[in-house]
Scaffold this active site. Structure first.
Site, PDB file in Angstrom:
ATOM      1  N   ILE A 143       5.906   3.872  -4.352  1.00 49.25           N
ATOM      2  CA  ILE A 143       5.017   2.816  -4.839  1.00 49.25           C
ATOM      3  C   ILE A 143       4.255   3.296  -6.081  1.00 49.25           C
ATOM      4  O   ILE A 143       3.401   2.583  -6.592  1.00 49.25           O
ATOM      5  CB  ILE A 143       4.011   2.338  -3.777  1.00 49.25           C
ATOM      6  N   SER A 203       0.826  -1.203   0.000  1.00 48.72           N
ATOM      7  CA  SER A 203       0.000   0.000   0.000  1.00 48.72           C
ATOM      8  C   SER A 203       0.863   1.257   0.000  1.00 48.72           C
ATOM      9  O   SER A 203       2.078   1.203   0.217  1.00 48.72           O
ATOM     10  CB  SER A 203      -0.910   0.015   1.225  1.00 48.72           C
ATOM     11  N   LYS A 204       0.202   2.390  -0.209  1.00 49.23           N
ATOM     12  CA  LYS A 204       0.887   3.682  -0.160  1.00 49.23           C
ATOM     13  C   LYS A 204       1.527   3.892   1.209  1.00 49.23           C
ATOM     14  O   LYS A 204       2.646   4.409   1.310  1.00 49.23           O
ATOM     15  CB  LYS A 204      -0.118   4.806  -0.453  1.00 49.23           C
ATOM     16  N   ARG A 205       0.839   3.455   2.252  1.00 49.74           N
ATOM     17  CA  ARG A 205       1.357   3.629   3.610  1.00 49.74           C
ATOM     18  C   ARG A 205       2.665   2.864   3.804  1.00 49.74           C
ATOM     19  O   ARG A 205       3.564   3.324   4.511  1.00 49.74           O
ATOM     20  CB  ARG A 205       0.315   3.155   4.620  1.00 49.74           C
TER      21      ARG A 205
END
Length: 530
Positions: free
Chosen positions: A297, A286-288
């Site tokens: 990403i 994920s982006k996180r």
């Protein structure tokens, strides 16, 4: 295999995740391997989630990766002119619009919306779909009622006759509701008591009991189709032969097969790609994860999120590592050009299990591709980095020499992962040291070191041929004649020339800097270090 047609169909709801780039890449590789066509289709039926600039981002990302589409939407000068609530889907003036690529357009679903209604009506007419007039409040009541009883509410054969739809109502009641303009959706009528045998190139044979399928909405009350209907209709009309997509769409495979069956259309061949997993191997990347781990990403920067391009990655490296996330060439080869990937790629060698993302491995790939670049190309890229540095004379003059930067790059590139690493690895080629590594100076600068370094300077001053090999020969002969150890001379000499204990072969550095600069640095060090 003839007339292969594949499509990449992202939604313009934000930046393109590298998982999406990999899906596009696998579609591209498969198409090119079989002499086929790679289609880009923008699936923008959900106007509430449309994000300005996302479509342009998708196209730019594909182009940067070197995998442009053969057919797809026109490129626009400026952004699309519409609001989230404007269903007219105007794209600005015709003067801002370039012709679409391909003869199966339009390639934006928002421009095809008039097509979908007729197919939804056809399904209703043939008994494969029905009108459902249930209000959100009614459906919410049934969900909560089922939850209270420890059950899961599914809108299908179990309870569709207990709800408000054209299967439970009389024909007259249905017509009255339609005439009154009552809100409705069109749902697919999932069959009862069937065992579906589905085929997927990656997953193999999949068996689904239709009794567990819900009656998915195909057409929404706002007059727009859902993904399921639009996707099937477009794939059919665009003559898509192979649907290569992420495994998140695997639960939709049964419905999509049933839709092809209901329309009596030839089904494409399906292949569902494995997820790209977090560096821990648990869960989808994920982006996180990127923010937490300090790695991109997205292929290109988006708002405050860095992209691979802006982080200094070569597009060849990005394509290379993405190809090997979920695909195995069956050999030990790890470095592939795009042409080599096209030649080697096959869907049969795509893995079922998720692929763990390794940020350090991505750097390794970039390092390898950097080494493959010519010194000339790297020097050109490094020159742009140098433009942002303050470089005092006289070395600044050397930068303007024909191949000075190129020669510097040839000496330091082996230790670099990115072009931007070059300054940290070789700043001393462009600016003489004014300070010296404190720890190194304490260790290397002894009581007799100033005398030794001064004498080395005198030796250097007598050398006519200031090439690396000749400097090395003269200095080593002098060291031997003085019966000194190399440890007494070479480390402090490196400290004087570089300012630290880093760098390639010292005599290569000195030859490139030139005699005058080397003598100047010796003089500065003797004054500074004493």
């Amino acid at each position: 295999m003839t007339n292969v047609r594949v499509r990449f169909a992202p939604s313009p709801t934000g930046p393109l995740h590298i998982g999406g780039v990999r899906t596009a890449l696998f579609n591209y590789l498969f198409a090119k391997k079989h002499g086929g066509t790679f289609v880009l289709r923008i699936e923008d039926t959900d106007q509430s989630r449309y994000v300005e600039g996302a479509e342009h981002y998708i196209i730019e990302a594909l182009n940067w990766c070197g995998i442009p589409y053969d057919e797809g939407p026109s490129s626009l000068v400026g952004e699309r002119s519409r609001s989230h609530h404007d269903n007219s889907e105007k794209l600005g003036s015709e003067g801002n619009r370039k012709p679409e690529k391909g003869g199966f357009g339009p390639y934006r679903q928002s421009e095809r919306k008039q097509l979908y209604r007729q197919y939804a009506d056809e399904l209703v007419k043939n008994g494969h779909a029905y009108y459902a007039f249930d209000t959100p409040e009614t459906l919410d009541f049934h969900r909560k009622d089922h939850e209270a009883k420890g059950k899961t509410f599914i809108y299908n054969w179990h309870n569709r006759l207990k709800l408000t739809n054209s299967l439970s109502l009389s024909k007259e009641e249905v017509q009255a509701k339609l005439a009154a303009g009552e809100a409705y959706v069109i749902r697919f009528k999932s069959p009862q008591d069937r065992q579906l045998v589905l085929h997927d190139v990656v997953r193999g044979e999949i068996i689904i009991d239709t009794n567990i399928l819900d009656d998915k909405i195909l057409f929404k009350s706002d007059g727009m189709p859902t993904y399921h209907l639009a996707n099937i209709v477009d794939d059919h009309l665009m003559e898509i032969t192979h649907v290569i997509r992420g495994e998140e769409w695997l639960p939709s495979l049964a419905l999509h097969n049933l839709l092809y069956e209901a329309f009596k259309w030839q089904k494409p061949i399906f292949a569902h790609l494995p997820l790209i997993l977090k560096p821990t191997g648990k869960g989808k990347l994920s982006k996180r994860d990127g923010e937490k781990g300090g790695f991109p990403i997205f292929p290109l920067s988006w708002e405050d999120s860095a992209g691979y391009r802006e982080a200094g990655y070569f597009s060849e490296a990005v394509v290379n590592f993405l190809a090997l996330l979920g695909w195995n060439p069956g050999t030990e080869q790890e470095l592939f050009s795009l042409e080599e990937l096209v030649e080697a790629f096959s869907l049969e060698r795509v893995n079922k299990s998720g692929a763990r993302f390794d940020p350090e491995k991505t750097k390794w790939y970039n390092h390898q591709w950097l080494q493959r670049k010519s010194d000339e190309e790297l020097a050109s890229l490094f020159t742009k980095v140098l433009e942002g540095q303050e470089i005092p004379p006289p070395i600044a003059i050397g930068v303007r020499n024909d191949n000075y930067v190129e020669r510097v790059v040839s000496l330091i590139k082996e230790r670099a992962d990115f072009v931007q690493d070059f300054w940290g690895l070789g700043d001393y080629f462009f600016a003489a040291p004014t300070t010296y590594n404190e720890k190194a100076a304490k260790k290397q600068w002894k009581e007799d070191t100033p005398t030794i370094i001064k004498q080395v300077g005198e030796v250097l001053n007598t050398i006519g041929d200031f090439s690396s090999a000749h400097i090395e020969k003269q200095v080593k002969e002098w060291i031997a004649a003085q019966e000194l150890s190399f440890g007494k001379v070479m480390p402090p000499l490196r400290l004087v020339i570089v300012g630290d204990m880093k760098g390639p072969h010292l005599f290569d550095i000195m030859a490139l800097l030139g005699k005058k600069e080397c003598l100047s640095r010796i003089d500065t060090a003797l004054k500074t270090l004493g």
